[in-house]
Design a protein around this motif. Sequence first.
Motif, PDB file in Angstrom:
ATOM      1  N   ASN A 150      42.368  44.911  30.172  1.00  0.00           N
ATOM      2  CA  ASN A 150      40.945  44.627  30.333  1.00  0.00           C
ATOM      3  C   ASN A 150      40.397  45.484  31.456  1.00  0.00           C
ATOM      4  OD1 ASN A 150      40.133  42.382  28.514  1.00  0.00           O
ATOM      5  ND2 ASN A 150      41.957  41.462  29.426  1.00  0.00           N
ATOM      6  N   ASP A 151      39.098  45.617  31.512  1.00  0.00           N
ATOM      7  CA  ASP A 151      38.496  46.406  32.592  1.00  0.00           C
ATOM      8  C   ASP A 151      38.516  45.602  33.895  1.00  0.00           C
ATOM      9  OD1 ASP A 151      36.040  44.816  33.075  1.00  0.00           O
ATOM     10  OD2 ASP A 151      35.648  45.335  30.977  1.00  0.00           O
ATOM     11  N   LEU A 152      38.203  46.274  34.987  1.00  0.00           N
ATOM     12  CA  LEU A 152      38.178  45.599  36.283  1.00  0.00           C
ATOM     13  C   LEU A 152      36.745  45.437  36.772  1.00  0.00           C
ATOM     14  CD1 LEU A 152      41.265  47.178  38.105  1.00  0.00           C
ATOM     15  CD2 LEU A 152      41.090  44.986  36.952  1.00  0.00           C
ATOM     16  N   SER A 153      35.847  45.181  35.837  1.00  0.00           N
ATOM     17  CA  SER A 153      34.456  44.935  36.239  1.00  0.00           C
ATOM     18  C   SER A 153      34.394  43.651  37.065  1.00  0.00           C
ATOM     19  CB  SER A 153      33.585  44.787  34.995  1.00  0.00           C
ATOM     20  OG  SER A 153      34.043  43.689  34.236  1.00  0.00           O
ATOM     21  N   TRP A 154      33.347  43.524  37.833  1.00  0.00           N
ATOM     22  CA  TRP A 154      33.234  42.343  38.699  1.00  0.00           C
ATOM     23  C   TRP A 154      32.848  41.119  37.871  1.00  0.00           C
ATOM     24  CZ3 TRP A 154      34.985  41.812  43.407  1.00  0.00           C
ATOM     25  CH2 TRP A 154      34.648  40.660  44.112  1.00  0.00           C
ATOM     26  N   PRO A 155      33.612  40.014  38.000  1.00  0.00           N
ATOM     27  CA  PRO A 155      33.314  38.835  37.184  1.00  0.00           C
ATOM     28  C   PRO A 155      32.110  38.048  37.726  1.00  0.00           C
ATOM     29  CG  PRO A 155      35.172  38.397  38.617  1.00  0.00           C
ATOM     30  CD  PRO A 155      34.778  39.816  38.876  1.00  0.00           C
ATOM     31  N   GLU A 156      31.257  37.656  36.816  1.00  0.00           N
ATOM     32  CA  GLU A 156      30.151  36.790  37.218  1.00  0.00           C
ATOM     33  C   GLU A 156      30.625  35.354  37.338  1.00  0.00           C
ATOM     34  OE1 GLU A 156      26.078  36.425  35.322  1.00  0.00           O
ATOM     35  OE2 GLU A 156      26.629  38.509  34.880  1.00  0.00           O
ATOM     36  N   LYS A 157      31.472  34.991  36.362  1.00  0.00           N
ATOM     37  CA  LYS A 157      32.035  33.631  36.305  1.00  0.00           C
ATOM     38  C   LYS A 157      33.484  33.745  35.891  1.00  0.00           C
ATOM     39  CE  LYS A 157      28.159  31.067  36.559  1.00  0.00           C
ATOM     40  NZ  LYS A 157      27.819  30.611  37.858  1.00  0.00           N
ATOM     41  N   PHE A 158      34.223  32.651  36.095  1.00  0.00           N
ATOM     42  CA  PHE A 158      35.607  32.588  35.635  1.00  0.00           C
ATOM     43  C   PHE A 158      35.610  32.351  34.122  1.00  0.00           C
ATOM     44  CE2 PHE A 158      39.678  29.863  35.521  1.00  0.00           C
ATOM     45  CZ  PHE A 158      40.475  30.965  35.287  1.00  0.00           C
ATOM     46  N   VAL A 159      36.093  33.349  33.386  1.00  0.00           N
ATOM     47  CA  VAL A 159      36.173  33.194  31.931  1.00  0.00           C
ATOM     48  C   VAL A 159      37.580  33.592  31.472  1.00  0.00           C
ATOM     49  CG1 VAL A 159      33.744  33.607  31.402  1.00  0.00           C
ATOM     50  CG2 VAL A 159      35.307  35.556  31.625  1.00  0.00           C
ATOM     51  N   ALA A 160      37.966  33.105  30.304  1.00  0.00           N
ATOM     52  CA  ALA A 160      39.265  33.455  29.747  1.00  0.00           C
ATOM     53  C   ALA A 160      39.125  34.728  28.927  1.00  0.00           C
ATOM     54  CB  ALA A 160      39.787  32.316  28.879  1.00  0.00           C
ATOM     55  N   ARG A 161      39.711  35.814  29.442  1.00  0.00           N
ATOM     56  CA  ARG A 161      39.635  37.077  28.706  1.00  0.00           C
ATOM     57  C   ARG A 161      40.955  37.388  28.019  1.00  0.00           C
ATOM     58  NH1 ARG A 161      37.258  42.013  32.035  1.00  0.00           N
ATOM     59  NH2 ARG A 161      39.261  41.780  33.107  1.00  0.00           N
ATOM     60  N   ILE A 162      42.013  36.659  28.429  1.00  0.00           N
ATOM     61  CA  ILE A 162      43.341  36.955  27.883  1.00  0.00           C
ATOM     62  C   ILE A 162      43.576  36.073  26.660  1.00  0.00           C
ATOM     63  CG2 ILE A 162      45.799  37.063  28.399  1.00  0.00           C
ATOM     64  CD1 ILE A 162      44.014  38.961  30.079  1.00  0.00           C
ATOM     65  N   ALA A 163      43.806  36.732  25.515  1.00  0.00           N
ATOM     66  CA  ALA A 163      43.958  36.002  24.247  1.00  0.00           C
ATOM     67  C   ALA A 163      45.325  35.327  24.166  1.00  0.00           C
ATOM     68  CB  ALA A 163      43.785  36.975  23.090  1.00  0.00           C
ATOM     69  N   ASP A 164      45.392  34.247  23.436  1.00  0.00           N
ATOM     70  CA  ASP A 164      46.684  33.598  23.169  1.00  0.00           C
ATOM     71  C   ASP A 164      47.624  34.629  22.555  1.00  0.00           C
ATOM     72  OD1 ASP A 164      45.397  31.357  23.952  1.00  0.00           O
ATOM     73  OD2 ASP A 164      45.446  30.325  22.010  1.00  0.00           O
ATOM     74  N   GLY A 165      48.832  34.651  23.022  1.00  0.00           N
ATOM     75  CA  GLY A 165      49.813  35.562  22.444  1.00  0.00           C
ATOM     76  C   GLY A 165      49.757  36.979  22.978  1.00  0.00           C
ATOM     77  N   ALA A 166      48.833  37.250  23.865  1.00  0.00           N
ATOM     78  CA  ALA A 166      48.738  38.604  24.436  1.00  0.00           C
ATOM     79  C   ALA A 166      50.065  38.969  25.101  1.00  0.00           C
ATOM     80  CB  ALA A 166      47.604  38.670  25.450  1.00  0.00           C
ATOM     81  N   GLU A 167      50.499  40.181  24.887  1.00  0.00           N
ATOM     82  CA  GLU A 167      51.787  40.592  25.428  1.00  0.00           C
ATOM     83  C   GLU A 167      51.662  40.939  26.912  1.00  0.00           C
ATOM     84  OE1 GLU A 167      55.265  43.865  24.518  1.00  0.00           O
ATOM     85  OE2 GLU A 167      53.615  43.662  23.087  1.00  0.00           O
ATOM     86  N   PHE A 168      52.663  40.579  27.692  1.00  0.00           N
ATOM     87  CA  PHE A 168      52.650  40.940  29.121  1.00  0.00           C
ATOM     88  C   PHE A 168      54.027  41.430  29.533  1.00  0.00           C
ATOM     89  CE2 PHE A 168      55.126  37.626  31.191  1.00  0.00           C
ATOM     90  CZ  PHE A 168      55.143  36.607  30.236  1.00  0.00           C
ATOM     91  N   VAL A 169      54.055  42.116  30.678  1.00  0.00           N
ATOM     92  CA  VAL A 169      55.340  42.538  31.233  1.00  0.00           C
ATOM     93  C   VAL A 169      55.494  41.911  32.617  1.00  0.00           C
ATOM     94  CG1 VAL A 169      55.650  44.720  30.004  1.00  0.00           C
ATOM     95  CG2 VAL A 169      54.210  44.646  32.027  1.00  0.00           C
ATOM     96  N   VAL A 170      56.710  41.528  32.931  1.00  0.00           N
ATOM     97  CA  VAL A 170      56.970  40.977  34.270  1.00  0.00           C
ATOM     98  C   VAL A 170      56.976  42.136  35.258  1.00  0.00           C
ATOM     99  CG1 VAL A 170      58.552  39.652  35.703  1.00  0.00           C
ATOM    100  CG2 VAL A 170      58.345  39.146  33.252  1.00  0.00           C
ATOM    101  N   PRO A 171      56.040  42.165  36.202  1.00  0.00           N
ATOM    102  CA  PRO A 171      55.957  43.335  37.089  1.00  0.00           C
ATOM    103  C   PRO A 171      56.984  43.289  38.214  1.00  0.00           C
ATOM    104  CG  PRO A 171      54.274  41.752  37.681  1.00  0.00           C
ATOM    105  CD  PRO A 171      55.030  41.140  36.528  1.00  0.00           C
ATOM    106  N   GLU A 172      57.194  44.415  38.813  1.00  0.00           N
ATOM    107  CA  GLU A 172      57.942  44.478  40.068  1.00  0.00           C
ATOM    108  C   GLU A 172      57.179  43.657  41.094  1.00  0.00           C
ATOM    109  OE1 GLU A 172      60.674  46.987  40.980  1.00  0.00           O
ATOM    110  OE2 GLU A 172      60.893  46.533  38.838  1.00  0.00           O
TER     111      GLU A 172
END
Length: 664
Positions: free
Chosen positions: A508-530
């Motif tokens: 997702n982009d790093l635009s400034w959030p106006e409000k707290f919203v859910a942008r991450i979809a169910d099942g979205a893939e992620f990686v465990v970061p360092e």
Amino acid sequence: MTKKYLITSALPYVNGELHLGHLIGCYLPSDVYARFCRAMGRDVLYVCGADEHGTTAVVGAAKENLPIIDYNNKYYEKHLRAMHDFNLSFDLYGRTHTEKQEKLIHELFSRLDEQGLIEERETIQPFSVDDNMFLADRQLVGTCPKCGFDGARGDQCDKCSATYEATELLNPRSTISGSDRIEMRPTKNLFFLASKMENIWREWLAEHAPKWSKTASAIARGWANEGLRDTSITRDLSWGIPVNKPGYENKVFYVWFDAPWGYVSISHAANENWAQWWHGGDNVHYAQFMGKDNVKFHAVFFPEQQLAMNDNWKTVDMLKAMNFLNFEGGKFSKSQKRGIFLDSAIEEAPADAWRYALLASAPETDDTDFTIARFADIVNKDLNGMLGNFVSRVCKLTAKNFGTNVPAAGKWDTELESQINEKLSELTSALDACEFRNAIAALRGLYAIGNEYMTKMEPWALVKNGDMAGAGDALNKCFQLIDLYARVSAPFIPGTAEKMQNVFVTQNDLSWPEKFVARIADGAEFVVPENLFNRIDDETVAKLTEKYTPKVEDNSPKLVVAEIVAVKDHPSRDDLHILSVNAGSAPVQVVCGAPNVRVGLRGVLAPVGCRLPGAKKPMAQRTVAGVESFGMMCSAAEVGQGDNANEIIELGADAAIGAEYKSN
RNA sequence: GGGUUAGUAGCUCAGUUGGUUAGAGCGGAGCGCUCAUAACGCUUUGGUCGUGGGUUCAAGUCCUACCUAACCCA
């Protein structure tokens, strides 16, 4: 039409050694503000650059025996590297020795001249015959006419802090060649008739200053009480912007007529539509960032020139002035080896750690002491413990129980939402107001909410109890928080924000959030970061503190109260006496030339090894006209009190012998 | 010497126009938790607000003097 934001950060001298104090003084705050504005979708022009002119460049180049251009290039490269290392997002980090700058200054000068605001005046200036040039105050040294200190500057004595005209200085010499062939010669300079601008400037100030930071408006208000003075805007120097007026071929414009306009010429080099910002009127918001020592120029000198042009130049809306950052209880000093300069800072810790810790310690209301211990506390607690660990615990717990896809969301948690939105709005207003400590406090508050939420929901316990839907829902919320943290952290710690952004495979982009919203979809893939940050342990703290703090602070002997117990005549000199002085232990022999010596007098002894204020070297054991002297009985001037350099200090009979004498 | 700013818990700082028991974070102490980077959460402990006068029913908050520090100016 999108509102435009013009953001400038004070131009450092090209040869200035940049340290953490400079970073937090203007570059970092302006960068955070610029990044925030861009994230808000505002049209930003953000510039800074090196001030290449002025006597410091001339003197510095001479010291290194380099042509000024080469010398400037060398230091400019150093600055560029530092700006890059610390992720400062200038549209351009420019410089002032450019054709654009010269052309601009010439046009501006002509404009002032047309407005009838330039006048030629003759003054008497010190001229060095051997250097074949007029000398500026700091290029002239000699003996102070008040205290006799040899090494006093052209206009002020560093030792007794007396001021005088250059003509009064005794034995004047040039600092350039060392020559003592100094003549006082008349010279013509061009004056900017600022006094004619006084009313317009006052009106302008009354309207603008209330919106500035407290430090800035207070300093500016002080200036409003005094009138504006006509100032010379030309100097007898060979280095700078040449004066475009016949008869002034050997002169250049004074740096403070030159430098602030560097903002404009650098803007021009950065963006061809520069005039949309600089002549954009009310559609532009102009924010300037600087240290408190620079306020006068930005609140008085620059605006009075801008107004004098009568050409609709954009003047400052938000003047943000920072106080100074001290380091481990003292000023940053290359020669004293106190403080961390930017080239070493980046080797000791990552840019984001410095950025966050400095912003959290920003000297917004008063000078602030920065220590390595404090730095470590902030990094360990806020960045490592609260932020880094949150991302880590969420990702690892999820990966272990759900794999690397974000678990499905359940019902939206409105309590969490309102908690977040409250802090988010605090953060947004703090940034809009350029209040960086408050901003960091709000940001930290946001980080805290995530950890509190984890403790409250206990997803690990839900997993154990077999409530996978409940655990997945809680973790889903945490991923939404990670996404939010990436966005709100980006202006402060851009590198880390990017790492958080990269947790998600689909970004997702790093635009400034106006409000707290859910942008991450169910099942979205992620990686465990360092791990985002590493802990700074106590050993490292001790090591760094030692490395960047002057060794053995000051265990040299102090000034002490001492009584003269015997006075003998000097064998060869009528004006000197040999004293025996009791400072609490065995009497010491001191040679003294003061007329007021007598047995029983209690005065101030500077023992061997003692450092007098303003003195470069500690007091040495000396032989005065063949007689050994172990220290010195001090006059008021010698301990930095007033200008009596002739007689030694006389304390009352109640002064305790051997006690430390505090000179200030 | 003049102007401006600052001096509040061990540390770094908040304290709007004077008004009930002076706030926060860190540090210290204790408890909880164990998903996580000896990390997280909760509770708690710290202050005759630089000093001396003054104004006020009431002053950290206003006035005055002094001390200390910083910046600018002379």
